[in-house]
Scaffold this motif. Structure first.
Motif, PDB file in Angstrom:
ATOM      1  N   GLY A  21       1.030  -1.080  -0.015  1.00  0.00           N
ATOM      2  CA  GLY A  21       0.189   0.062  -0.098  1.00  0.00           C
ATOM      3  C   GLY A  21       0.765   1.251  -0.060  1.00  0.00           C
ATOM      4  N   LEU A  22       2.061   1.308   0.871  1.00  0.00           N
ATOM      5  CA  LEU A  22       2.731   2.440   0.727  1.00  0.00           C
ATOM      6  C   LEU A  22       3.484   2.651  -0.515  1.00  0.00           C
ATOM      7  CD1 LEU A  22       4.130   2.051   4.595  1.00  0.00           C
ATOM      8  CD2 LEU A  22       2.269   3.987   3.625  1.00  0.00           C
ATOM      9  N   VAL A  23       3.959   1.419  -1.283  1.00  0.00           N
ATOM     10  CA  VAL A  23       4.727   1.754  -2.533  1.00  0.00           C
ATOM     11  C   VAL A  23       3.606   2.119  -3.482  1.00  0.00           C
ATOM     12  CG1 VAL A  23       5.598   0.330  -4.400  1.00  0.00           C
ATOM     13  CG2 VAL A  23       6.272  -0.115  -2.057  1.00  0.00           C
ATOM     14  N   ALA A  24       2.476   1.561  -3.540  1.00  0.00           N
ATOM     15  CA  ALA A  24       1.280   2.343  -4.340  1.00  0.00           C
ATOM     16  C   ALA A  24       1.102   3.861  -4.022  1.00  0.00           C
ATOM     17  CB  ALA A  24      -0.021   1.677  -3.966  1.00  0.00           C
ATOM     18  N   ALA A  25       1.035   4.174  -2.843  1.00  0.00           N
ATOM     19  CA  ALA A  25       0.866   5.636  -2.548  1.00  0.00           C
ATOM     20  C   ALA A  25       1.999   6.442  -2.877  1.00  0.00           C
ATOM     21  CB  ALA A  25       0.741   5.721  -0.960  1.00  0.00           C
ATOM     22  N   ASN A  26       3.281   5.919  -2.767  1.00  0.00           N
ATOM     23  CA  ASN A  26       4.466   6.744  -3.198  1.00  0.00           C
ATOM     24  C   ASN A  26       4.359   7.023  -4.657  1.00  0.00           C
ATOM     25  OD1 ASN A  26       6.828   7.436  -1.243  1.00  0.00           O
ATOM     26  ND2 ASN A  26       5.932   5.705  -0.461  1.00  0.00           N
ATOM     27  N   LEU A  27       3.976   5.806  -5.424  1.00  0.00           N
ATOM     28  CA  LEU A  27       4.095   6.097  -6.970  1.00  0.00           C
ATOM     29  C   LEU A  27       2.921   7.209  -7.324  1.00  0.00           C
ATOM     30  CD1 LEU A  27       4.834   2.420  -8.194  1.00  0.00           C
ATOM     31  CD2 LEU A  27       6.409   4.547  -7.993  1.00  0.00           C
ATOM     32  N   LEU A  28       1.758   7.078  -6.793  1.00  0.00           N
ATOM     33  CA  LEU A  28       0.537   7.832  -7.040  1.00  0.00           C
ATOM     34  C   LEU A  28       0.893   9.387  -6.670  1.00  0.00           C
ATOM     35  CD1 LEU A  28      -2.392   5.688  -5.822  1.00  0.00           C
ATOM     36  CD2 LEU A  28      -1.694   6.337  -8.076  1.00  0.00           C
ATOM     37  N   ALA A  29       1.949   9.564  -5.565  1.00  0.00           N
ATOM     38  CA  ALA A  29       2.275  10.736  -5.152  1.00  0.00           C
ATOM     39  C   ALA A  29       3.302  11.345  -6.304  1.00  0.00           C
ATOM     40  CB  ALA A  29       2.830  10.716  -3.767  1.00  0.00           C
ATOM     41  N   ASP A  30       4.205  10.388  -6.632  1.00  0.00           N
ATOM     42  CA  ASP A  30       5.146  10.803  -7.402  1.00  0.00           C
ATOM     43  C   ASP A  30       4.361  11.338  -8.937  1.00  0.00           C
ATOM     44  OD1 ASP A  30       7.349  10.092  -5.548  1.00  0.00           O
ATOM     45  OD2 ASP A  30       7.498   8.172  -6.960  1.00  0.00           O
ATOM     46  N   ALA A  31       3.277  10.809  -9.305  1.00  0.00           N
ATOM     47  CA  ALA A  31       2.425  11.210 -10.484  1.00  0.00           C
ATOM     48  C   ALA A  31       1.705  12.741 -10.446  1.00  0.00           C
ATOM     49  CB  ALA A  31       1.562  10.106 -11.014  1.00  0.00           C
ATOM     50  N   GLY A  32       1.730  13.183  -8.930  1.00  0.00           N
ATOM     51  CA  GLY A  32       1.194  14.507  -8.752  1.00  0.00           C
ATOM     52  C   GLY A  32      -0.094  14.194  -8.042  1.00  0.00           C
ATOM     53  N   TRP A  33      -0.666  12.825  -7.762  1.00  0.00           N
ATOM     54  CA  TRP A  33      -1.942  12.550  -7.195  1.00  0.00           C
ATOM     55  C   TRP A  33      -1.942  13.187  -5.737  1.00  0.00           C
ATOM     56  CZ3 TRP A  33      -5.126   7.865  -9.000  1.00  0.00           C
ATOM     57  CH2 TRP A  33      -4.994   7.777 -10.421  1.00  0.00           C
ATOM     58  N   SER A  34      -3.185  13.418  -5.055  1.00  0.00           N
ATOM     59  CA  SER A  34      -3.160  13.624  -3.656  1.00  0.00           C
ATOM     60  C   SER A  34      -3.460  12.397  -2.952  1.00  0.00           C
ATOM     61  CB  SER A  34      -4.075  14.637  -3.252  1.00  0.00           C
ATOM     62  OG  SER A  34      -5.562  14.308  -3.794  1.00  0.00           O
ATOM     63  N   VAL A  35      -2.935  11.731  -2.176  1.00  0.00           N
ATOM     64  CA  VAL A  35      -3.028  10.510  -1.596  1.00  0.00           C
ATOM     65  C   VAL A  35      -3.283  10.364   0.055  1.00  0.00           C
ATOM     66  CG1 VAL A  35      -1.983   8.207  -1.462  1.00  0.00           C
ATOM     67  CG2 VAL A  35      -1.351   9.771  -3.374  1.00  0.00           C
ATOM     68  N   VAL A  36      -4.131   9.421   0.323  1.00  0.00           N
ATOM     69  CA  VAL A  36      -4.487   9.277   1.809  1.00  0.00           C
ATOM     70  C   VAL A  36      -4.494   7.702   1.853  1.00  0.00           C
ATOM     71  CG1 VAL A  36      -6.015   9.491   3.653  1.00  0.00           C
ATOM     72  CG2 VAL A  36      -5.900  11.490   2.210  1.00  0.00           C
ATOM     73  N   VAL A  37      -3.556   7.441   2.903  1.00  0.00           N
ATOM     74  CA  VAL A  37      -3.585   6.091   3.195  1.00  0.00           C
ATOM     75  C   VAL A  37      -4.298   5.679   4.674  1.00  0.00           C
ATOM     76  CG1 VAL A  37      -1.980   3.970   3.736  1.00  0.00           C
ATOM     77  CG2 VAL A  37      -1.332   6.000   2.048  1.00  0.00           C
ATOM     78  N   LEU A  38      -5.398   4.819   4.698  1.00  0.00           N
ATOM     79  CA  LEU A  38      -6.111   4.462   5.713  1.00  0.00           C
ATOM     80  C   LEU A  38      -5.503   3.238   6.172  1.00  0.00           C
ATOM     81  CD1 LEU A  38      -9.314   5.794   4.270  1.00  0.00           C
ATOM     82  CD2 LEU A  38      -7.850   6.890   5.703  1.00  0.00           C
ATOM     83  N   GLU A  39      -4.986   3.052   7.782  1.00  0.00           N
ATOM     84  CA  GLU A  39      -4.597   1.826   8.164  1.00  0.00           C
ATOM     85  C   GLU A  39      -5.549   1.649   9.430  1.00  0.00           C
ATOM     86  OE1 GLU A  39      -2.844  -1.439   9.674  1.00  0.00           O
ATOM     87  OE2 GLU A  39      -2.337  -0.559   7.891  1.00  0.00           O
ATOM     88  N   ALA A  40      -5.815   0.341   9.512  1.00  0.00           N
ATOM     89  CA  ALA A  40      -6.781  -0.037  10.649  1.00  0.00           C
ATOM     90  C   ALA A  40      -6.046  -0.216  11.896  1.00  0.00           C
ATOM     91  CB  ALA A  40      -7.404  -1.227  10.264  1.00  0.00           C
ATOM     92  N   GLY A  41      -4.696  -0.431  11.789  1.00  0.00           N
ATOM     93  CA  GLY A  41      -3.948  -0.520  13.156  1.00  0.00           C
ATOM     94  C   GLY A  41      -3.458   0.850  13.664  1.00  0.00           C
ATOM     95  N   ASP A  42      -2.639   0.558  14.684  1.00  0.00           N
ATOM     96  CA  ASP A  42      -2.290   1.825  15.577  1.00  0.00           C
ATOM     97  C   ASP A  42      -1.076   2.270  14.872  1.00  0.00           C
ATOM     98  OD1 ASP A  42      -4.237   1.990  17.188  1.00  0.00           O
ATOM     99  OD2 ASP A  42      -3.492   0.676  18.666  1.00  0.00           O
ATOM    100  N   GLU A  43      -0.301   1.632  14.069  1.00  0.00           N
ATOM    101  CA  GLU A  43       0.764   1.888  13.383  1.00  0.00           C
ATOM    102  C   GLU A  43       1.007   1.511  12.049  1.00  0.00           C
ATOM    103  OE1 GLU A  43       4.351   0.239  14.891  1.00  0.00           O
ATOM    104  OE2 GLU A  43       3.192  -1.187  15.919  1.00  0.00           O
TER     105      GLU A  43
END
Length: 536
Positions: A21-43
């Motif tokens: 998920g974090l790799v995907a988010a990084n590549l989307l951010a590299d493409a100029g997208w706004s990205v929000v990652v939602l994690e159920a756990g505390d970290e």
């Protein structure tokens, strides 16, 4: 990184802050997208986390610990995480596989050391090993593309066609399909060298007789030879910290304690997600799910939004084996009888290829292995910061049945009672003691993850299935996660599977997340109705 704050709408919502998920988010951010990652756990981190599980001053990796697939051309390597604090460390010896007869073949990043180790046990195996590694070196650019890019691998196939004549292509196809047992018999003369290959194959839920197990064993051996089995300085959590830091430097957000319970679908398109106990977060362009395929298709997406054929196929989804893990704090390094094992970051424990076949048979029949195959990590060999000077932080994991029907030794029960857990831990520790007399006297404390506890730590790991689904051929390539969905796309527009349930499967390489991000970007560029604002 935020805990408890309200997430905002974004171009892309990523469900799950595991490595994919974090790799995907990084590549989307590299493409100029706004990205929000939602994690159920505390970290964040999923299976890539660290903690002082047993006592202060001893740092354990909660799940995964060494990462041969994270280097040389993998998507996660392409992110240059060293710019964000990640530093890879290596043990003096990559891998050792001792046996009771005193033999102990090793893999060293120095191929001369590896060759000498194998030649000492069976003359000629050193040269055979060198030939196997050279074959990998020649093919690595094409095979890495095949491994890490979406299926079908058109560019990789074209590269191989240009690289090899037709007859050699056929020979390569046969070689890649070989079971590990047969590959060992054809390529290596000694039983010690062969068990090194077969042991590497059984890092996944394969058997020495499985089609493709030879390829997986060869891959892991060659990665160990060329790249080692690196570990991050400061624990597995250092990988996660670097991924989060890189994402945040590009404007992405990670929200923890933010459990998604539903993907919002409108007119066949994913338009956002619903948070447990909260509201909806809107996605203007895409939703990417770093969750296992059954969770996505049977829990997060309503049955009415999916074709009946997909629902039927998901019912047949084949999980990989469950996992049982023990972490130890020790009063000193493990005292292996074989000196070659004392400097290894990773150690295999199984007598020979036949013993691995017995274990695979017991797992297939739902039996707890009488002599389980162990993967053992010795953290002081790579990272002195993990424990006080002169001490050791170690771990062992092994595969167990998802549904226990009995015990190969006829002693333990089926329900992982406290007695069963204690008995299985004693079985593991006795195997180590046989190869390292005095080991048990060094144990200061232990932490145990049963299959159920694995899932409690990370609900994405169903019964401790760490591969996101079986690695066997019938659920790989175009069959992963189900027939016809061999890529990141799903039957719902704007929704992409970004977890290890997608091609190519488990391991810290980031390919499922990268493939999902690339698919989302491509669809957004080529289909105007998928762009932000085009949906109701």
């Amino acid at each position: 990184m935020s805990v408890g704050t309200e997430p905002v709408d974004a171009d892309a919502i990523v469900i799950g802050a595991g490595p994919n998920g974090l790799v995907a988010a990084n590549l989307l951010a590299d493409a100029g997208w706004s990205v929000v990652v939602l994690e159920a756990g505390d970290e964040p981190g999923g299976s890539v986390r660290s903690a002082e599980l047993i006592e202060p001053g001893f740092l354990n990796d909660v799940c995964s610990a060494f990462y041969p697939l994270a280097t040389e051309g993998s998507p996660i390597d392409d992110l240059h995480l060293s710019d964000h604090g990640l530093r890879w460390l290596h043990a003096p010896t990559v891998l050792a596989h001792p046996a009771l007869d005193g033999s102990c073949p090793v893999i060293s990043r120095d191929i001369d050391v590896t060759m000498a180790s194998l030649d000492a046990l069976h003359p000629g195996d050193g040269a055979s090993w060198e030939a196997l590694v050279q074959r990998w070196t020649d093919l690595q650019p094409h095979l890495s593309h095949l491994l890490y890019r979406p299926f079908p691998p058109v560019a990789a196939a074209a590269g191989l066609v240009r690289h090899l004549p037709p007859r050699d292509l056929a020979r390569l196809g046969r070689f890649l399909m070989l079971p590990a047992r047969r590959m060992g018999e054809e390529e290596l003369g000694g039983s010690a060298s062969r068990r090194l290959l077969a042991g590497c194959a059984l890092h996944a839920d394969l058997t020495p007789e499985s089609t493709l197990s030879g390829f997986f064993g060869w891959l892991m051996c060659c990665l160990g030879q060329t790249n080692g089995f690196p570990v991050p300085e400061g624990g597995a959590r250092a990988v996660t910290s670097a991924l989060v830091a890189r994402l945040e430097s590009r404007g992405g957000q990670v929200h923890c304690a933010a459990a998604v319970d539903r993907v919002e679908v409108h007119r066949g398109r994913a338009v956002g997600v619903h948070l447990t106990g909260a509201g909806t977060v809107r996605a203007g362009r895409a939703v990417l799910a770093d969750v296992n395929a059954p969770m996505l298709y049977t829990s997060l997406v309503g049955a009415g939004d999916l074709p009946d054929a997909v629902l039927g196929d998901i019912e047949r989804f084949h999980w990989d084996d469950a996992t049982f893990k023990v972490d130890w704090t020790l009063d000193g390094p493990i005292p292996w009888s074989s000196a070659e094992a004392r400097g290894a970051g990773t150690v295999h424990v199984a007598e020979d290829t036949d013993a691995l076949t017995v274990v695979a048979s017991e797992l297939a029949r739902g039996l707890l292995p009488a002599r389980p195959f162990l993967l053992i990590g010795q953290q002081s060999m790579t990272d002195p910061s993990r424990q006080p000077a002169g001490k050791e932080t170690a771990w062992a994991y092994t595969h167990v049945p998802r549904r226990v029907r009995g015990d190969g030794a006829g002693v333990l029960g089926r329900d992982w009672s406290d007695d069963d857990v204690g008995g299985f831990v004693a079985r593991i520790e006795a195997q180590v003691e046989a190869l390292a007399p005095g080991f048990q006297h060094l144990i200061r404390g232990r932490h145990v993850l049963t299959p159920e506890r694995f899932e409690a730590e990370n609900p994405n790991l169903s019964s401790g299935a760490i591969n996101g689904g079986t690695a066997q051929l019938h659920q790989q390539l175009v069959f992963r996660p189900v027939p016809g969905l061999g890529r990141a796309v799903t039957p719902i527009g704007g929704l992409y599977l970004a977890s290890s349930s997608a091609h190519p499967g488990g391991g810290l390489h980031g390919a499922p997340g990268a493939n999902a991000a690339r698919a989302a970007i491509w669809h957004d560029r080529t289909r105007p109705w998928r762009r932000r604002g085009a949906h109701p």
